[in-house]
Design a protein around this motif. Structure first.
Motif, PDB file in Angstrom:
ATOM      1  N   LEU A 199       0.854  -1.258  -0.028  1.00  0.00           N
ATOM      2  CA  LEU A 199       0.068   0.155  -0.081  1.00  0.00           C
ATOM      3  C   LEU A 199       0.786   1.197   0.017  1.00  0.00           C
ATOM      4  N   TRP A 200       1.908   1.341   0.703  1.00  0.00           N
ATOM      5  CA  TRP A 200       2.816   2.274   0.769  1.00  0.00           C
ATOM      6  C   TRP A 200       3.441   2.534  -0.571  1.00  0.00           C
ATOM      7  N   THR A 201       3.924   1.500  -1.162  1.00  0.00           N
ATOM      8  CA  THR A 201       4.376   1.713  -2.648  1.00  0.00           C
ATOM      9  C   THR A 201       3.368   2.237  -3.454  1.00  0.00           C
ATOM     10  N   ILE A 202       2.129   1.657  -3.462  1.00  0.00           N
ATOM     11  CA  ILE A 202       1.214   2.265  -4.191  1.00  0.00           C
ATOM     12  C   ILE A 202       0.940   3.810  -3.930  1.00  0.00           C
ATOM     13  N   SER A 203       0.882   4.256  -2.577  1.00  0.00           N
ATOM     14  CA  SER A 203       0.773   5.826  -2.308  1.00  0.00           C
ATOM     15  C   SER A 203       1.887   6.449  -2.813  1.00  0.00           C
ATOM     16  N   ALA A 204       3.044   5.917  -2.701  1.00  0.00           N
ATOM     17  CA  ALA A 204       4.404   6.736  -3.370  1.00  0.00           C
ATOM     18  C   ALA A 204       4.167   6.977  -4.685  1.00  0.00           C
ATOM     19  N   PHE A 205       3.855   5.787  -5.540  1.00  0.00           N
ATOM     20  CA  PHE A 205       3.619   5.849  -6.776  1.00  0.00           C
ATOM     21  C   PHE A 205       2.684   6.844  -7.268  1.00  0.00           C
ATOM     22  N   ILE A 206       1.497   6.931  -6.631  1.00  0.00           N
ATOM     23  CA  ILE A 206       0.362   7.896  -6.944  1.00  0.00           C
ATOM     24  C   ILE A 206       1.089   9.133  -6.691  1.00  0.00           C
ATOM     25  N   ASN A 207       1.502   9.583  -5.729  1.00  0.00           N
ATOM     26  CA  ASN A 207       2.167  10.869  -5.212  1.00  0.00           C
ATOM     27  C   ASN A 207       3.060  11.286  -6.302  1.00  0.00           C
ATOM     28  N   CYS A 208       4.010  10.623  -6.833  1.00  0.00           N
ATOM     29  CA  CYS A 208       4.980  10.794  -7.811  1.00  0.00           C
ATOM     30  C   CYS A 208       4.193  10.989  -9.216  1.00  0.00           C
ATOM     31  N   MET A 209       3.155  10.528  -9.480  1.00  0.00           N
ATOM     32  CA  MET A 209       2.358  10.475 -10.492  1.00  0.00           C
ATOM     33  C   MET A 209       1.713  11.803 -10.812  1.00  0.00           C
ATOM     34  N   ILE A 210       1.076  12.236  -9.537  1.00  0.00           N
ATOM     35  CA  ILE A 210       0.292  13.545  -9.328  1.00  0.00           C
ATOM     36  C   ILE A 210       1.144  14.700  -9.563  1.00  0.00           C
ATOM     37  N   GLU A 211       2.622  14.572  -8.864  1.00  0.00           N
ATOM     38  CA  GLU A 211       3.574  15.739  -8.833  1.00  0.00           C
ATOM     39  C   GLU A 211       4.502  15.487 -10.064  1.00  0.00           C
ATOM     40  N   ASP A 212       4.241  14.469 -11.027  1.00  0.00           N
ATOM     41  CA  ASP A 212       4.961  14.195 -12.140  1.00  0.00           C
ATOM     42  C   ASP A 212       6.590  14.468 -11.882  1.00  0.00           C
ATOM     43  N   LYS A 213       6.848  13.922 -10.623  1.00  0.00           N
ATOM     44  CA  LYS A 213       8.367  14.069 -10.457  1.00  0.00           C
ATOM     45  C   LYS A 213       8.494  13.089  -9.340  1.00  0.00           C
TER      46      LYS A 213
END
Length: 588
Positions: free
Chosen positions: A68-82
């Motif tokens: 879940l933390w991996t998915i959360s981190a990936f979503i955060n990077c996708m939103i900020e595009d970096k």
């Protein structure tokens, strides 16, 4: 709280903690959406899998949190595009998780793994004589027990076989009022059957010592809680929701108490070396009808419970001890004295205690010889290691099958016993249709064996074979022979399988003595008549029919040559010498 609510609570907790990276980086909307979606998915997963929280960092649930933390981190990077620092959350948690696991690596804790088996005595095989009486030797193997149980279910009233099946995966041998039985529960064929009936009908008992004893169907029982039931009536889920979520549960078996009441017996355990080193805490017994349960700690397990320590635990303990007893470095560098477990079976000793018998051999792939065995009490977990040398089950079955295969028979499930001081494999013989056809007794050391239609005859033939071999019996067995003198008051012979068996009875002696034409104790035996005076030697086994070891008819005087006397004297000296050498070789 019902199992579904328990699973929902766990899912909500995980889904909330699982979006912490998004919350900390102020991605509230994404956190809410992800929390709701993962909560619903995890609810179903947790309810179906009933995960144990007994492991470090909650085991599988902790691993779910990493995902879940991996998915959360990936979503955060996708939103900020970096790339963002949110990725450190799953990385740090994964490192901690793996570090916790590495802390239990056998490279660091070899002595603890080797010590899982506990303190054990070491003895020679012949020091403890295991049961030799027919009433104590199991000759009904799992294959035959399953066949008889299936047949009994197909003949049951009401055609219950269309709704229920014989759960052979939970077939266990146990002692019930002094006799040994296979107990095999009946369970639901599927979800639709479970919905349409109130309960499962019970279980089938198959006698473990007598293949001709008719199976017993206990179909008046009402098993509401079973391993194959659904929802809150599922046995594992029932315990998981009633205080055992934080404990390990395994080995769900059905055992019968002293009042003939059936109970589900489940082993409760916990890991002791990080994620490994499982040790039992005790057993929990569950009433199949009401679901009522009670816990018995490991040191207070009732006598009617025969299987508290699972075979997989014992096998693992012996495996760890065999490889790591001399340290981790030796296990892969020097490789000195490395052993591993081979075949394992469940037996009852002469003390009526239940044991897992595990044979051990060297780790060499080319080595097929047994070099010892562990007897581990399946109730207490206490072990005794015996030094013994012999063939593996595979080799024994090959030898037996080579003699009986032409009759379309095959040997199954060899079980080790100490019979007359000799390590002996008892091999039931079955036909192609699983019908019991006889039994073979095999000397594990040299693979000599006898075959008979029943155990009583096999024991008599085996004793004669050992006596005729001169030096195959254990020294204490040879030295235990007693001499008896008397008058023959009855004498008879019987031809069986092309061999003549002679029976004689002495005046005022409450035993029958027997000898065979294929292994004559004396050429005078066939010529003996009622009224003759005889001298005999035999092993006092306590049985009513005793094979003759030595025989002389003093009423029948025969002339012998000097050469004959010399040869016979040398034969006796040879036997005594070998017996003395074997005895002196025994450790003091």
């Amino acid at each position: 709280m019902t199992p579904s609510l328990t699973a929902l609570f766990m899912a909500i907790l995980c889904s909330i903690v699982g979006v912490v990276p998004l919350v900390l980086f102020r991605k509230t909307s994404a956190a809410v959406i992800m929390s709701v979606v993962t909560g619903i998915i995890l609810w179903g997963i947790f309810y179906a899998s009933t995960p144990s929280l007994a492991w470090p960092m909650f085991g599988g649930v902790g691993f779910v949190l990493i995902i879940l933390w991996t998915i959360s981190a990936f979503i955060n990077c996708m939103i900020e595009d970096k790339f963002t620092h949110a990725v450190w959350f799953p990385i740090v948690l994964a490192v901690v998780f793996m570090g916790r696991g590495c802390a239990g690596c056998n490279a660091f804790r070899a002595s603890e793994y080797a010590g899982l088996i506990g303190q054990f005595e070491e003895k020679e095989w012949t020091q403890d004589v295991q049961p030799a009486s027919p009433k104590h030797i199991r000759i009904v193997p799992f294959e035959l027990a399953g066949f008889l149980a299936d047949k009994q279910l197909s003949q049951a009233p009401g055609a219950i076989g269309s709704q229920f099946f014989v759960d052979k995966t939970r077939a266990v041998i146990q002692r019930i009022k002094g006799e040994f039985w296979w107990v095999i529960p009946l369970d639901y064929q599927g979800f639709t059957v479970w919905q349409s009936v109130e309960s499962a009908p019970g279980y089938i008992m198959v006698h473990a010592d007598d293949p001709h004893y008719p199976p017993v169907l206990k179909h008046q029982e009402k098993f509401v809680y079973t391993p194959n039931a659904y929802f809150d009536k599922n046995l594992e889920r029932h315990l998981w929701n009633n205080g055992y979520m934080f404990k390990g549960l395994t080995d769900y078996t059905l055992e019968i108490d002293d009042e003939d009441k059936p109970w589900w017996v489940v082993t409760v355990y916990e890991p002791t070396i990080a994620f490994w080193g499982k040790k039992i805490l005790g057993v929990v017994v569950v009433d199949p009808t009401t679901g009522m349960y009670a816990f018995h700690p490991a040191d207070k397990i009732p006598d009617w419970i025969d299987r508290a320590v699972p075979s997989a635990f014992i096998n693992n303990y012996i495996s760890e001890w065999g490889v790591l007893k001399s340290g981790w470095l030796n296990s892969w560098w020097e490789k000195k004295d490395l052993v591993e477990p081979e075949e394992q079976e469940f037996v009852y000793g002469s003390d009526n205690e239940p044991y897992w018998v595990t044979r051990i051999t060297s780790t060499s792939q080319a080595d097929e010889a047994v070099i010892g065995m562990f007897y581990t009490n399946s109730r207490t977990g206490k072990s005794t290691k015996y030094h013994a040398v012999g063939a593996t089950d595979r080799a024994i079955l090959q030898v037996v099958d080579s003699k009986v295969s032409f009759r379309k028979l095959h040997g199954v499930a060899p079980t080790i016993y100490n019979i007359y001081g000799v390590m002996t494999s008892v091999v039931p013989l079955l036909g192609s249709s699983h019908v019991f056809q006889g039994i073979a007794l095999v000397n594990v050391e040299n693979q000599q064996f006898v075959v008979a239609e029943n155990l009583t005859d096999a024991l008599r033939e085996y004793q004669r074979m050992l006596a005729g071999s001169g030096n195959q019996m254990a020294p204490e067995t040879i030295h235990s022979m007693v001499e008896i003198r008397g008058i023959v008051d009855r004498f008879a012979d019987e031809v069986r399988n092309s061999h003549t068996i002679y029976y004689l009875h002495l005046t005022d002696v409450p035993q029958l003595f027997t000898g065979g034409s294929d292994n004559l104790s004396s050429p005078k035996l066939p010529l003996t008549i009622v009224g003759d005076s005889v001298i005999m030697s035999y092993i006092p086994s306590g049985e009513d029919v005793v094979p003759i070891m030595k025989f002389d008819n003093t009423s029948l005087l025969l002339n012998t040559t000097l050469n004959q006397d010399t040869v016979r004297l040398k034969e006796e000296e040879f036997r005594d010498k070998n017996a003395s050498q074997e005895e002196s070789a025994q450790p003091r």
